[in-house]
Design a protein around this motif. Structure first.
Motif, PDB file in Angstrom:
ATOM      1  N   TYR A  81     -19.823  -7.074 -20.477  1.00 12.86           N
ATOM      2  CA  TYR A  81     -20.603  -7.597 -19.341  1.00 12.86           C
ATOM      3  C   TYR A  81     -20.256  -9.052 -19.068  1.00 12.86           C
ATOM      4  CZ  TYR A  81     -23.980  -3.641 -19.334  1.00 12.86           C
ATOM      5  OH  TYR A  81     -24.588  -2.426 -19.229  1.00 12.86           O
ATOM      6  N   GLN A  82     -20.150  -9.824 -20.125  1.00 11.71           N
ATOM      7  CA  GLN A  82     -19.867 -11.258 -19.979  1.00 11.71           C
ATOM      8  C   GLN A  82     -18.523 -11.477 -19.282  1.00 11.71           C
ATOM      9  OE1 GLN A  82     -19.071 -14.025 -23.532  1.00 11.71           O
ATOM     10  NE2 GLN A  82     -21.185 -14.515 -23.039  1.00 11.71           N
ATOM     11  N   ASP A  83     -17.518 -10.712 -19.672  1.00  8.79           N
ATOM     12  CA  ASP A  83     -16.199 -10.839 -19.049  1.00  8.79           C
ATOM     13  C   ASP A  83     -16.243 -10.496 -17.563  1.00  8.79           C
ATOM     14  OD1 ASP A  83     -15.120 -11.563 -21.457  1.00  8.79           O
ATOM     15  OD2 ASP A  83     -14.127  -9.648 -21.848  1.00  8.79           O
ATOM     16  N   ALA A  84     -17.043  -9.480 -17.228  1.00  4.51           N
ATOM     17  CA  ALA A  84     -17.116  -9.013 -15.840  1.00  4.51           C
ATOM     18  C   ALA A  84     -18.107  -9.811 -15.008  1.00  4.51           C
ATOM     19  CB  ALA A  84     -17.489  -7.533 -15.817  1.00  4.51           C
ATOM     20  N   GLY A  85     -18.909 -10.659 -15.658  1.00  5.77           N
ATOM     21  CA  GLY A  85     -19.917 -11.428 -14.945  1.00  5.77           C
ATOM     22  C   GLY A  85     -21.018 -10.563 -14.375  1.00  5.77           C
ATOM     23  N   VAL A  86     -21.399  -9.509 -15.118  1.00  5.82           N
ATOM     24  CA  VAL A  86     -22.432  -8.586 -14.645  1.00  5.82           C
ATOM     25  C   VAL A  86     -23.516  -8.440 -15.711  1.00  5.82           C
ATOM     26  CG1 VAL A  86     -20.793  -7.297 -13.237  1.00  5.82           C
ATOM     27  CG2 VAL A  86     -21.238  -6.541 -15.589  1.00  5.82           C
TER      28      VAL A  86
END
Length: 446
Positions: free
Chosen positions: A221-226
């Motif tokens: 999630y952190q990598d995708a900004g979601v």
């Protein structure tokens, strides 16, 4: 996200206490039709007896009958489905976050105009839908790798120890190096394994299919900004495998035996000094301290973050969040709804209630009714507060609240058991998890 941004308002109370299993009832005598009453379906077996005592005290003080029923570990959703369909349905129950709200929204009363909602230090913590408020959190919790400092100090003093203090263990590579060296020296250290057993008895796998799985999902999630995804790539599956393999290969039990082990077994192994570490949350201290023959001292039990080999994890803290939101049954009578709200307000607002919340339930609460000196005596709750206060570390949020369903978690748990016992390869597990996530997300969206 910095811990101070997530939980800076939460440092005024305390966390989860004694692991007392089972279910029970309190104040269950029949009521007259015109008498308001409360039926609370409790989520946490480890504090069932405390809730029953609170119910009894409230009834003694007010005359309002309060029934408490506690679902067995891993059976809350099933129990709620059964109980909510009855004439005498729960008036007060719990959801675990947005996914839980979507499943139970037809039974969630709007709480935006209640005193309970007004007690929140940060109203953004509530479960909201449009202009309504349908779930109010009642505690914050934390989990990580619990360790016995006495055993670790004994290891640091051995010849050739890989580190000389816990401060040096700040990433997976160092944790692995230490754990494997401790396994080689387990006779010298007087332990049966570095880690307590990885429990996979029926209903006992939540530490892995939920809490441990939270780590790779958090970083994805952190990598995708979601904050949620309809599909996952499971990009951090090798990181999950890193720590899971470390657990099962440096444990008190052979991997082939994990299917027979419960969380109680695991915690008892740690309490009796058979293991130096165990993954669990602050709620575990009550259980550890009550094991007959417990050798773990209050000032020697500490938390270590769950390291998996992610870049920059030297700045990672423990996992902090909540899956505990009060809901009032919108289908209950108005009198029973009000009685339920009054009961919760008494628990978290009266002197007697707050004393039990702090000392017996051991909750870190999000309410403005608690002062700065109403703090926990529980050593693991103190550890959670220590991590919450450390601005140099980044919290791992509880992203498992967005997992698509209990079915997804159960299927992952079954796959992990098959992998641990040598009956399934890792790639098959990864492929199944990715597909199950997609299917279950689609099903819950309908």
């Amino acid at each position: 996200m910095k811990m101070k941004k997530v939980t800076a308002t939460m440092l005024t109370a305390v966390m989860a206490a004694g692991m007392l299993t089972g279910c029970g009832g309190s104040g269950e005598s029949a009521k007259k039709d015109d008498e308001p009453s409360v039926y609370y379906l409790n989520f946490k077996p480890e504090v069932a007896e405390v809730w029953e005592t609170l119910a009894e005290k409230y009834t003694e003080e007010t005359g309002v009958k309060v029934k408490v029923k506690t679902a067995a570990s891993g059976q809350y959703e099933q129990t709620l489905k059964s109980e909510i369909a009855k004439t005498d349905a729960p008036t007060l129950f719990q959801i675990n976050g947005p996914t839980g709200y979507n499943a139970w929204k037809d039974y969630c009363m709007d709480l935006k105009d209640t005193e309970l909602y007004g007690m929140l230090l940060d109203d953004n913590l509530a479960i909201k839908d449009g202009d309504g408020v349908y779930g109010v959190p009642y505690l914050e919790e934390g989990y990580g790798i619990i360790y016995n400092e006495e055993i670790m100090d004994k290891y640091f003093a051995t010849s050739g120890a890989k580190v000389k203090s816990m401060d040096e263990i700040n990433n997976f590579d160092k944790l692995k190096e230490v754990a494997e060296d401790m396994t080689a020296k387990k006779d010298e250290l007087g332990i049966e394994g570095v880690f307590a057993s990885t429990s996979f008895a029926p209903g006992e796998d939540w530490r892995w299919q939920t809490h441990l799985m939270n780590l790779p999902i958090h970083y994805e999630y952190q990598d995708a900004g979601v904050t949620d995804e309809a599909e996952i790539s499971f990009a951090y599956n090798e990181n999950f495998k890193n720590i899971f393999d470390l657990y099962i290969n440096n444990s008190c039990v052979d991997p082939a035996m994990v299917g027979s082990k419960s969380v109680d077994d695991s915690m008892a192994e740690f309490a009796l000094g058979k293991a130096a570490m165990v993954q669990n949350g602050n709620w575990a201290w009550g259980q550890i301290s009550q094991v007959e023959g417990n050798v773990v001292k209050e000032d020697k039990i500490k938390f270590l973050p769950i390291y998996t080999g992610v870049d920059g994890e030297e700045k990672q803290g423990i996992c902090i969040g909540t899956e505990n939101y009060f809901c009032v049954n919108s289908q209950a009578s108005e009198a029973d709804q009000q009685a339920s709200l009054e009961f919760v307000k008494w628990v978290f607002g009266s002197d007697e209630g707050k004393k039990m919340v702090t000392n017996d339930l051991g909750f870190i609460t999000p309410f403005n009714t608690f002062s700065a000196d109403e703090v926990p005596s529980d050593p693991l709750a103190k550890e959670v507060i220590r991590y919450m206060s450390d601005e140099n570390l980044e919290t791992v949020s509880w992203d498992f609240l967005t997992f698509p369903s209990q079915t997804f978690k159960d299927n992952l748990g079954a796959s992990l058991l098959e992998y641990a016992t040598g009956n399934q390869d890792w790639d098959t597990l990864v492929e199944a998890a990715i597909e199950d996530w997609k299917v279950e997300k689609e099903a819950t969206a309908q």
